[in-house]
Design an enzyme around this catalytic site. Structure first.
Site, PDB file in Angstrom:
ATOM      1  N   HIS A   1       9.095 -29.909   6.667  1.00  0.00           N
ATOM      2  CA  HIS A   1       7.735 -30.262   6.258  1.00  0.00           C
ATOM      3  C   HIS A   1       7.735 -30.898   4.858  1.00  0.00           C
ATOM      4  CE1 HIS A   1       6.079 -26.908   9.104  1.00  0.00           C
ATOM      5  NE2 HIS A   1       6.726 -27.858   9.737  1.00  0.00           N
TER       6      HIS A   1
ATOM      7  N   HIS B   1       2.017 -32.645  15.129  1.00  0.00           N
ATOM      8  CA  HIS B   1       2.989 -31.853  14.371  1.00  0.00           C
ATOM      9  C   HIS B   1       4.426 -32.223  14.757  1.00  0.00           C
ATOM     10  CE1 HIS B   1       4.476 -28.722  11.794  1.00  0.00           C
ATOM     11  NE2 HIS B   1       5.353 -28.445  12.749  1.00  0.00           N
TER      12      HIS B   1
ATOM     13  N   ASP C   1       7.259 -33.308  12.136  1.00  0.00           N
ATOM     14  CA  ASP C   1       8.624 -32.783  12.082  1.00  0.00           C
ATOM     15  C   ASP C   1       9.652 -33.905  12.169  1.00  0.00           C
ATOM     16  OD1 ASP C   1       8.048 -30.096  11.767  1.00  0.00           O
ATOM     17  OD2 ASP C   1       8.303 -29.590  13.885  1.00  0.00           O
TER      18      ASP C   1
ATOM     19  N   HIS D   1      14.187 -30.450  16.601  1.00  0.00           N
ATOM     20  CA  HIS D   1      15.057 -30.611  15.434  1.00  0.00           C
ATOM     21  C   HIS D   1      16.500 -30.931  15.816  1.00  0.00           C
ATOM     22  CE1 HIS D   1      11.750 -29.236  13.008  1.00  0.00           C
ATOM     23  NE2 HIS D   1      11.701 -28.076  13.646  1.00  0.00           N
TER      24      HIS D   1
END
Length: 308
Positions: free
Chosen positions: A78, A241, A245, A268
């Protein structure tokens, strides 16, 4: 020229790590040109620092965690997202614990802190990584298929698609495309919070994750609905979101990427695999700098106005 940037003055915040539950202090400090984004663990017997890099990512379980020179800093995405969205190239980040504070679960508090500190243009050209050919990573098959890719483009765009089997997601947009500019990032992406499901909390905490998670720093859902009293900040907050990311994960090169990023159900781990595939293939990218209007793609002028 499109110039490098840092913050004008140091600024500090305190908060709890989403996964460790540990309270930490974090300070952003100006850094000279060509320093990059550098984390410094100041709580260790001997302070330890390291610059961000794709190969420093060692854990992608619900966050991006970096390790370097014997030190680890988790949940960097973030903060890295805000640095990318605001065009910060050089920064020293002092932290006295193992995880970046989650704050409200979005990048908005980081945007506020950086803007409060002020942004300083530096006398050095910003270096872009220009994508030269399509690079794609795929994972799984059938209903479990996920993928992410870069394609050449004289601009910075992101397209993301999600697919969750939950009643709330049937009412929320599952796709987003954004031409990344400072304005579009701040208004359309930065306030989107991380999210999770109540039925996963016990498992996550038994594995040392989500120990600092609350309704104040995440969107939480039970089997049917969002539990947060204030609801959603955006109608499509979930996919936004995931874009937030991705912006942070991709900035772990320490440089903006000139190209188009497209992903389906990526996270991720897959973001990092794609980033490594790009950076490790010398034929897939090249350095680019822009010193005059004539040679600068119009899309970049919106994101990074030329310095005088």
């Amino acid at each position: 020229m499109i110039a490098q940037r840092t913050v004008k003055t140091r600024i500090q915040t305190t908060g709890v790590g989403l996964h460790t539950g540990v309270r930490v202090n974090l300070t952003l400090r100006p850094a000279p040109p060509e320093s990059g984004i550098v984390f410094r663990r100041i709580d260790l017997a001997a302070p330890c620092d390291f610059a961000v890099a794709p190969e420093r990512v060692t854990d992608t379980r619900l966050c991006s965690a970096l390790e370097g020179n014997g030190a680890k800093v988790a949940t960097v995405e973030h903060l890295m997202s805000a640095l990318s969205g605001l065009g910060i190239d050089n920064l020293f980040i002092d932290i006295d614990g193992p995880e970046v504070p989650i704050l409200d679960g979005s990048a908005a508090p980081w945007v506020y802190l950086i803007q409060a500190a002020g942004i300083e243009t530096q006398n050095a050209p910003k270096r872009f990584m220009r994508v030269l050919k399509t690079v794609r990573i795929e994972e799984g098959s059938g209903a479990n298929a996920k993928w992410a890719q870069f394609e050449p483009l004289e601009g910075c765009t992101l397209s993301f698609s999600i697919d969750f089997d939950h009643p709330v997601f049937r009412k929320s947009a599952k796709e987003m495309h954004i031409d990344l500019t400072r304005e579009s990032y701040v208004k359309e992406v930065s306030r989107a919070r991380t999210f999770g499901f109540m039925n996963e909390v016990e498992y996550l905490r038994s594995n040392g994750l989500a120990l600092g998670g609350t309704l104040d720093n995440a969107i939480v859902m039970d089997e049917f609905r969002v539990l947060n009293n204030d609801g959603l900040r955006y109608a499509d907050e979930f996919v936004k979101h995931k874009v937030l990311d991705a912006v942070g994960d991709l900035y772990l090169t320490g440089h903006p990427i000139l190209g188009a990023f497209t992903a389906y159900k990526s996270g991720h781990g897959l973001n990092n695999r794609l980033l490594r595939a790009l950076t490790e293939d010398a034929s897939a990218w090249e350095w680019a700098v822009f010193e005059t209007n004539a040679k600068t793609p119009p899309a970049l002028l919106n994101l990074f106005p030329l310095a005088a």
